[in-house]
Structures are given as C-alpha cells and as structure tokens.
Design a protein around this motif. Structure first.
Motif, PDB file in Angstrom:
ATOM      1  N   UNK A  54       0.942  -1.316   0.158  1.00 49.08           N
ATOM      2  CA  UNK A  54      -0.045   0.117   0.055  1.00 49.08           C
ATOM      3  C   UNK A  54       0.904   1.353  -0.233  1.00 49.08           C
ATOM      4  N   UNK A  55       1.979   1.180   0.823  1.00 45.71           N
ATOM      5  CA  UNK A  55       2.916   2.191   0.800  1.00 45.71           C
ATOM      6  C   UNK A  55       3.574   2.671  -0.719  1.00 45.71           C
ATOM      7  N   UNK A  56       3.788   1.522  -1.404  1.00 48.57           N
ATOM      8  CA  UNK A  56       4.395   1.635  -2.463  1.00 48.57           C
ATOM      9  C   UNK A  56       3.372   2.219  -3.582  1.00 48.57           C
ATOM     10  N   UNK A  57       2.078   1.549  -3.351  1.00 44.67           N
ATOM     11  CA  UNK A  57       1.329   2.091  -4.523  1.00 44.67           C
ATOM     12  C   UNK A  57       0.754   3.531  -4.103  1.00 44.67           C
ATOM     13  N   UNK A  58       0.841   4.015  -2.885  1.00 43.14           N
ATOM     14  CA  UNK A  58       0.652   5.471  -2.547  1.00 43.14           C
ATOM     15  C   UNK A  58      -0.885   5.706  -2.897  1.00 43.14           C
ATOM     16  N   UNK A  59      -1.126   6.982  -3.343  1.00 44.07           N
ATOM     17  CA  UNK A  59      -2.410   7.329  -3.380  1.00 44.07           C
ATOM     18  C   UNK A  59      -3.049   7.342  -4.727  1.00 44.07           C
ATOM     19  N   UNK A  61      -3.694   4.635  -6.469  1.00 45.39           N
ATOM     20  CA  UNK A  61      -4.641   3.554  -6.360  1.00 45.39           C
ATOM     21  C   UNK A  61      -5.541   3.505  -5.262  1.00 45.39           C
ATOM     22  N   UNK A  62      -5.782   4.627  -4.568  1.00 49.41           N
ATOM     23  CA  UNK A  62      -6.427   4.520  -3.403  1.00 49.41           C
ATOM     24  C   UNK A  62      -8.066   4.401  -3.545  1.00 49.41           C
ATOM     25  N   UNK A 113      -5.743  -9.331   5.469  1.00 48.25           N
ATOM     26  CA  UNK A 113      -5.068  -8.182   5.455  1.00 48.25           C
ATOM     27  C   UNK A 113      -5.221  -7.032   4.359  1.00 48.25           C
ATOM     28  N   UNK A 114      -6.424  -7.186   3.869  1.00 50.73           N
ATOM     29  CA  UNK A 114      -6.615  -6.282   2.928  1.00 50.73           C
ATOM     30  C   UNK A 114      -6.873  -4.860   3.359  1.00 50.73           C
ATOM     31  N   UNK A 115      -7.383  -4.871   4.572  1.00 57.40           N
ATOM     32  CA  UNK A 115      -7.273  -3.490   5.354  1.00 57.40           C
ATOM     33  C   UNK A 115      -6.161  -2.848   5.735  1.00 57.40           C
ATOM     34  N   UNK A 121      -1.118   2.802   2.320  1.00 62.16           N
ATOM     35  CA  UNK A 121      -1.395   4.010   1.645  1.00 62.16           C
ATOM     36  C   UNK A 121      -1.340   5.076   2.385  1.00 62.16           C
ATOM     37  N   UNK A 122      -1.863   5.145   3.595  1.00 63.71           N
ATOM     38  CA  UNK A 122      -2.164   6.312   4.633  1.00 63.71           C
ATOM     39  C   UNK A 122      -0.757   6.507   5.177  1.00 63.71           C
TER      40      UNK A 122
END
Length: 187
Positions: A54-59, A61-62, A113-115, A121-122
């Motif tokens: 999520x961190x790598x995808x960033x905003x 694909x949020x 773990x999806x959440x 991302x946050x």
C-alpha cells in the motif's frame, strides 16, 4: 507516528487474523507447534506485506482499493466460512490438518490483510518509517495469531463439531459485517 499509535494500529489490524486463527485452532484434533507457527507466519507475513504494498502504491490507486477491498474480504471469508461449516461434520483428521496448507491459508491471509493495504497508503502520506512499521505490525500479528490458534484449540477440544460450525459462521458474519460497513449500512 509514535510507538503507541503504531501498536494500536498493529493490534487493530491483527484482530481479524486473531479471530481466524481461533477458528483454525478449532479445527485441529491434536495441536502442534507447527499449526500456531503456520498461522503466525501467514497472517503476520501478509499483515506486514500489505501495508508495504500500500505504501508503494501510494495515493494513485487509493480509490480503486477502497472500492473493492470489502467485496474481496466478503467473498473470501464467505467461501472459507461456508467450507468450514461444511467440514464441521467431517471427522477425517487428514482433511482437518490440510486446513493449514497453502490453498487454505493463502486466501485467509489475503482476506484478513486487505485493510492493511489501505493503512499502507495512509503511511505514505504520513511519512512513516515503513520498514519499522511493517515489521512491527507483522510481529504483533504473528504473536496474536499464534496465541489465537491455542485459544481456539482449547475451546475446540470440548466442543469440536459445534465450535467449528460456530467458527465458520463467525467468518461468514465477519465478511458480511465488512461488506455492510463499507456499503454504509452499518456504522
């Protein structure tokens, strides 16, 4: 982000994995250390991996992630829960031990773990030290999941069939709750 805040996030993220680990503990007739370690590794690993992803995808694909995460969790938990209910009447020990195999554990690890993907991302927006955060989240989830297997086993020894049925029902209800919360039906 403080250690206390990260701990609260880690415990919150690990609660689904803990609940599923309790259900997995219900399904074993003879608990082995490997059962607890398997749950710990799968759930802790994915709880650490997903925020990093999520961190790598960033905003970027949020919006996409938030739109489908609840459906994925609902479907996976529903299927797994229904299978667990069906298998609650199965007394074949071999099929119970196989519930810790790759095919059984991977969808559970993903569903729980999806959440954490959205949390990652946050983390990107908050400039969190991602290596430290994902390691901490993974370790906390590993510990709680391993404990959950033992808790489920102790309970399951007394009420094997009924407990496994209840565990399957809990997974189905967790999936429904996740879906209803994201659809705005539950607050």
């Amino acid at each position: 982000m403080s250690l206390t805040e990260l701990f609260i996030i880690a415990v919150g993220l690990s609660m689904d994995a803990f609940a599923v680990s309790v259900c997995k503990g219900l399904s074993v007739q003879r608990l082995k250390l490997g059962h607890a370690l398997t749950c710990g590794v799968y759930f802790g690993g994915f709880q650490g991996l997903m925020p990093a992803l999520g961190y790598l995808l960033g905003s970027q694909f949020q919006n996409v992630i938030v739109k489908v995460d609840h459906w994925i969790a609902f479907i996976l938990l529903g299927i797994i829960g229904i299978n667990m209910i069906r298998e609650s009447r199965d007394t074949d020990a071999e099929s119970l031990d196989s519930s810790f195999g790759f095919k059984a554990m991977l969808p559970l690890a993903v569903a729980t773990s999806i959440d954490a993907l959205a949390v990652g991302v946050t983390f990107a927006f908050l400039n969190v030290n991602i290596l430290w955060a994902v390691t901490f989240i993974g370790v906390i989830t590993f510990i709680l999941s391993s404990i959950g297997v033992k808790v489920g086993h102790v309970f399951g020894l007394r009420y094997k069939g009924k407990a496994e049925f209840a565990g399957g029902l809990i997974l189905v209800l967790m999936g429904c709750k996740i879906l209803l919360e994201h659809l705005g039906i539950l607050g």
